[in-house]
Motif scaffolding. Sequence first.
Motif, PDB file in Angstrom:
ATOM      1  N   GLY A   1     -47.698  -1.628 -32.525  1.00 53.64           N
ATOM      2  CA  GLY A   1     -46.837  -0.363 -32.930  1.00 53.64           C
ATOM      3  C   GLY A   1     -45.519  -0.163 -31.919  1.00 53.64           C
ATOM      4  O   GLY A   1     -44.619   0.039 -32.594  1.00 53.64           O
ATOM      5  N   LEU A   2     -45.754  -0.436 -30.813  1.00 51.88           N
ATOM      6  CA  LEU A   2     -44.649  -0.098 -29.854  1.00 51.88           C
ATOM      7  C   LEU A   2     -43.518  -1.270 -30.272  1.00 51.88           C
ATOM      8  O   LEU A   2     -42.182  -0.712 -30.276  1.00 51.88           O
ATOM      9  CB  LEU A   2     -45.144  -0.424 -28.374  1.00 51.88           C
ATOM     10  N   PHE A   3     -43.946  -2.356 -30.598  1.00 50.95           N
ATOM     11  CA  PHE A   3     -43.068  -3.654 -30.848  1.00 50.95           C
ATOM     12  C   PHE A   3     -42.461  -3.035 -32.187  1.00 50.95           C
ATOM     13  O   PHE A   3     -40.917  -3.211 -32.170  1.00 50.95           O
ATOM     14  CB  PHE A   3     -43.905  -4.924 -31.165  1.00 50.95           C
ATOM     15  N   ASN A   4     -43.096  -2.619 -33.203  1.00 52.29           N
ATOM     16  CA  ASN A   4     -42.264  -2.219 -34.488  1.00 52.29           C
ATOM     17  C   ASN A   4     -41.513  -0.995 -34.021  1.00 52.29           C
ATOM     18  O   ASN A   4     -40.260  -1.020 -34.459  1.00 52.29           O
ATOM     19  CB  ASN A   4     -43.460  -1.649 -35.360  1.00 52.29           C
ATOM     20  N   TRP A   5     -41.770   0.005 -33.200  1.00 52.70           N
ATOM     21  CA  TRP A   5     -41.007   1.092 -32.882  1.00 52.70           C
ATOM     22  C   TRP A   5     -39.768   0.816 -32.291  1.00 52.70           C
ATOM     23  O   TRP A   5     -38.615   1.247 -32.654  1.00 52.70           O
ATOM     24  CB  TRP A   5     -41.816   2.159 -32.060  1.00 52.70           C
ATOM     25  N   ILE A   6     -39.898   0.015 -31.232  1.00 51.84           N
ATOM     26  CA  ILE A   6     -38.857  -0.339 -30.386  1.00 51.84           C
ATOM     27  C   ILE A   6     -38.005  -1.422 -30.979  1.00 51.84           C
ATOM     28  O   ILE A   6     -36.592  -1.270 -31.027  1.00 51.84           O
ATOM     29  CB  ILE A   6     -39.481  -0.540 -28.756  1.00 51.84           C
ATOM     30  N   VAL A   7     -38.545  -2.653 -31.049  1.00 56.12           N
ATOM     31  CA  VAL A   7     -37.736  -3.608 -31.405  1.00 56.12           C
ATOM     32  C   VAL A   7     -37.364  -4.062 -32.983  1.00 56.12           C
ATOM     33  O   VAL A   7     -36.049  -3.981 -33.202  1.00 56.12           O
ATOM     34  CB  VAL A   7     -38.597  -5.152 -31.170  1.00 56.12           C
ATOM     35  N   VAL A   8     -38.227  -3.778 -33.982  1.00 56.54           N
ATOM     36  CA  VAL A   8     -37.864  -3.903 -35.257  1.00 56.54           C
ATOM     37  C   VAL A   8     -36.866  -2.790 -35.823  1.00 56.54           C
ATOM     38  O   VAL A   8     -36.159  -2.983 -36.291  1.00 56.54           O
ATOM     39  CB  VAL A   8     -39.405  -3.821 -36.036  1.00 56.54           C
ATOM     40  N   LEU A   9     -37.438  -1.547 -35.273  1.00 55.64           N
ATOM     41  CA  LEU A   9     -36.744  -0.436 -35.845  1.00 55.64           C
ATOM     42  C   LEU A   9     -35.350  -0.629 -35.134  1.00 55.64           C
ATOM     43  O   LEU A   9     -34.383  -0.205 -35.723  1.00 55.64           O
ATOM     44  CB  LEU A   9     -37.264   0.998 -35.410  1.00 55.64           C
ATOM     45  N   GLY A  10     -35.319  -0.800 -33.854  1.00 55.02           N
ATOM     46  CA  GLY A  10     -33.975  -0.855 -33.357  1.00 55.02           C
ATOM     47  C   GLY A  10     -32.963  -1.991 -33.913  1.00 55.02           C
ATOM     48  O   GLY A  10     -31.824  -1.822 -33.900  1.00 55.02           O
ATOM     49  N   ALA A  11     -33.694  -3.369 -34.170  1.00 54.59           N
ATOM     50  CA  ALA A  11     -32.919  -4.056 -34.981  1.00 54.59           C
ATOM     51  C   ALA A  11     -32.354  -3.655 -36.172  1.00 54.59           C
ATOM     52  O   ALA A  11     -30.962  -4.070 -36.684  1.00 54.59           O
ATOM     53  CB  ALA A  11     -33.855  -5.470 -35.137  1.00 54.59           C
ATOM     54  N   ILE A  12     -33.290  -3.130 -37.223  1.00 55.97           N
ATOM     55  CA  ILE A  12     -32.691  -2.670 -38.341  1.00 55.97           C
ATOM     56  C   ILE A  12     -31.820  -1.434 -37.984  1.00 55.97           C
ATOM     57  O   ILE A  12     -30.482  -1.589 -38.909  1.00 55.97           O
ATOM     58  CB  ILE A  12     -33.647  -1.869 -38.969  1.00 55.97           C
ATOM     59  N   GLY A  13     -31.826  -0.600 -36.948  1.00 48.98           N
ATOM     60  CA  GLY A  13     -30.769   0.504 -36.773  1.00 48.98           C
ATOM     61  C   GLY A  13     -29.501  -0.307 -36.408  1.00 48.98           C
ATOM     62  O   GLY A  13     -28.255   0.108 -36.775  1.00 48.98           O
ATOM     63  N   TYR A  14     -29.523  -1.590 -35.891  1.00 41.55           N
ATOM     64  CA  TYR A  14     -28.400  -2.032 -35.282  1.00 41.55           C
ATOM     65  C   TYR A  14     -27.513  -2.402 -36.488  1.00 41.55           C
ATOM     66  O   TYR A  14     -26.361  -2.538 -36.355  1.00 41.55           O
ATOM     67  CB  TYR A  14     -28.746  -3.513 -34.602  1.00 41.55           C
ATOM     68  N   PHE A  15     -28.313  -3.137 -37.529  1.00 43.39           N
ATOM     69  CA  PHE A  15     -27.410  -3.406 -38.952  1.00 43.39           C
ATOM     70  C   PHE A  15     -26.962  -2.303 -39.755  1.00 43.39           C
ATOM     71  O   PHE A  15     -25.899  -2.343 -40.218  1.00 43.39           O
ATOM     72  CB  PHE A  15     -28.290  -4.305 -39.602  1.00 43.39           C
ATOM     73  N   VAL A  16     -28.030  -1.277 -40.241  1.00 42.63           N
ATOM     74  CA  VAL A  16     -27.825  -0.258 -41.054  1.00 42.63           C
ATOM     75  C   VAL A  16     -27.511   1.188 -40.353  1.00 42.63           C
ATOM     76  O   VAL A  16     -27.478   2.164 -41.118  1.00 42.63           O
ATOM     77  CB  VAL A  16     -28.869  -0.308 -41.964  1.00 42.63           C
ATOM     78  N   GLY A  17     -27.440   1.244 -39.082  1.00 43.59           N
ATOM     79  CA  GLY A  17     -27.115   2.490 -38.484  1.00 43.59           C
ATOM     80  C   GLY A  17     -28.472   3.076 -38.197  1.00 43.59           C
ATOM     81  O   GLY A  17     -29.394   2.484 -38.456  1.00 43.59           O
ATOM     82  N   PRO A  18     -28.197   4.353 -37.549  1.00 41.05           N
ATOM     83  CA  PRO A  18     -29.782   4.930 -37.119  1.00 41.05           C
ATOM     84  C   PRO A  18     -30.439   5.214 -38.331  1.00 41.05           C
ATOM     85  O   PRO A  18     -30.322   5.744 -39.380  1.00 41.05           O
ATOM     86  CB  PRO A  18     -29.286   6.449 -36.388  1.00 41.05           C
ATOM     87  N   VAL A  19     -31.865   4.594 -38.090  1.00 39.54           N
ATOM     88  CA  VAL A  19     -32.893   4.652 -39.188  1.00 39.54           C
ATOM     89  C   VAL A  19     -33.558   6.008 -39.264  1.00 39.54           C
ATOM     90  O   VAL A  19     -33.687   6.697 -40.277  1.00 39.54           O
ATOM     91  CB  VAL A  19     -33.673   3.400 -38.999  1.00 39.54           C
TER      92      VAL A  19
END
Lengths: 75, 586
Positions: A45-63
Motif C-alpha cells: 500500500g505504501l509503495f503504491n501510495w508513495i512510489v507509483v502515485l508519485g511516478a504517475i504524478g510526475y508525468f501527468v501532474g498531481p493525481v
Amino acid sequence: MLQELLKFINYWYFRYLLITELYMVEKWERVMIHIVLLIIFTIIGLFNWIVVLGAIGYFVGPVINDNIKRQVMYS
Amino acid sequence: MKTITDNMSITECINTSNYNEIKNDKSKHTFTAGTYQNGYNYKEYSGNYLRRNGKYLNGHTLTSSSDEEHLNYKLKRLNGTKALKKEKLVKESFEKPTLISTLLTSISFYILMFLGYISQALFPPKVATEHNRHGYPHLYDKFASFYSRYVYRRIRDCWNYPICSVPGAEVVLKERITPDNGWTFEFTGSQRKCINLGSYNYLGFAEKSGPCAELAIKTAHTYGLSTGATRQQYGTCEVHRELEKLTAEFLGVEDAITFGMGFATNSLNIPALLSPECLVISDERNHASLILGIRLSGATVRVFQHNDVKDLERVLKTAIYYGQPSEESNKHKPWRKICIFVEGIYSMEGSIAHLPQIIALKKKYKAFLYLDEAHSIGAIGKSGKGVVDYFGCDPKDIDVLMGTFTKSFGSAGGYIAGTKQFISYLRQKSYASKHACAMSPPVAAQIIAVLKILMGKDGTDLGKNRINALACNTQYFRRRLAQIGVITYGNQHSPVVPILVYLYSKIVYSVRTLIENNIATVGVGYPATPLLEARLRICLSAAHTKEQLDYALEIIEKVANDIGLKYSRLPKDPNPIQYETLELNH
C-alpha cells in the motif's frame, strides 16, 4: 444490527482462515501469519501510495489533489 | 552406402549408414494397411521409411497418428451394434476449478509449508535423529517425515478412526480427543453411530447375519479358521476349489486362482509375469499395489495420462519404436513383453477405464492387458461382473483379469482369472501361491455365498436387487450432488464419488462437521492425490436407503454453503430427481 455485523465479520474471518489454511494451525502460527500478511499489504500500500502515485504524478501532474476530486464532482 | 537386406540383424540395420537419413525422413511417409511377415499387423509404409525387405527397426514401426480412423473403424466392428457404449464415456467429467481458486490453493499451501518449517525449527520433534553419519546417505526421507509431522499431524484426527461395529450402511465410531494438536490421542469412552459413506461395501454384503455369514460360520466349524499351510502344501480345501470354479464361471473365463490378500494379489503376482526386459505401460493413477508389483518385477515402466487412450497409444508407439533403452550394444532390442496396466474403477478419481478402446489398442499393438477390477467387480455392470460387463466386452480379450473380494464381496482376498494355461503357470510360479498361507476357509465361504447370490444360484433375485439398488443410489447421489453445485470427478455410473474441496482446511472442516452430524466420510489429500486436488471421497453402497442418502445430501449441501464448495460451473438440472423413476442404463 451490531449482532448481524459481527456475524458477517465472523463468517468472513472464518472463510479467510480456511482459504489461507490457518484454520488447521495453532494460535501463535495464526497470529504470526496475520502479522506477516499485514506487513506485506501495508508495504504494498505504501509503495503504491508513495512510489507509483508519485511516478504517475510526475508525468501527468498531481493525481490525487485536484483533478480526481473535480472529475468525481462533475460526473 | 550400404543397403539393408533380409538376412541382416537389427543392430546391423541400425548401424547401416542410411538409417539416419531414413529416420530424418519421417514426415514424408504414406501408408496402406496390411499384415506383416514378422507377425505384427502394422501399416506398410510406401516410401523409404525404415523398412527394407521386411525388416523394421526392432521389428516394429512407428505408425502415424492418423491411425485414429482405423481404430474407430475397429471399435465399431468390435462393438457391433452397441453404439450406445460410446455415450457412457461422455458422462465422465474432470471439471477444472477457476484460475483464482487454483492460485489461492497454491498460496495457502506455501503458507502451510512455511509455518511447518518455522514450527519444526522452533520446536524440534522429540524423535530419533541421525547423528555422526558423515558420508552416509540419509536413512529417512526428510520431506516425508516433515510432511507427516507438520502437515498431516495437525489434521490427523480426521483419519484412522477406530470402529466398533460391522461397516454396513451404518458404522459405530469410537470417539477420541487430542490434547496436543494431533501428537497423541485419548479415547473418551463414548461412541457415535454414523451413516457409513466411507467403506468399500458396494453391494452391502458386509453383514453379521444372513446366508453369507451363516455359511462362513458353518465352514469355520468344519475347517477352522486357518489352513496353516500354503496352497502348494496342505493348504487347499474343498472350499478353495469351489471358490475358484465359481469365480471363473462368474467372470466367464476358463480358470481362476485365489489368494488370501487383495494387495498381495497384485504385488506378488506381477513379478511372476514380467522380467526386466519387459515393458509396462501404466496409468498414472494406478494403485500402489500395482506400482509395487511392477517395481518388484524390474520391468521398464512408462506412464500414460489418466484414462487418456490417445496418450496410451502415443506411449505404446514410441516405446515400440525405440525398443529397450539398455546399453549401447543392446540398444533398440525389441521388448520381451509389453503389458498395459489399467484399473476398472479408479478409487481416487471415480473414473472407469475406457476398456473398448484399450482392448482395440492392445490387439493392434499385440500387447498384454492387465485389468485390476478391485473396485469395479460387483460394483458396476448389469450382472455385477465389473467393467467388462459394463462395456459388454468379451472377458477373453483381457489377458489378466484381477480383482479383490475385499470390497463388493464383504470378505478378504483377491483373484486372478484367465486362460487355463495361464492360471496353471501362476499356480506353479506365483510367490503368493508358493509362499503365502492359503485363504482362510470361512472367508472363502463368505465369497462363495455372495457369488451364488449374485449369479442367482440361490434361487432368488436378491443379487440382482442389490446391483440395481447400488446403480440407483449412485445415479441419485451423483445427480443430486451435481444439482448442489460441487465438483465431482469420474464416471456417472461409478459408486466412488470424489467431491473436490482443494484445501486441507476444507477437508478438515467438512470431515469434522460431517462426523458431528453422524456421517462418516473419508478425506483424501496429498500424497494419495495430486498436491492441489484434495477431496472428500464418498463410497456408496446398496445398503444405503434413500432417507440416509437424503440426510447426507442435506448436510453436504449445508457444509458446501458454509465453506464455499460450490466450485462447479456446469449447467444444473433444474428438475427435482425422483429416486423411484431413475433410468438405470448401467
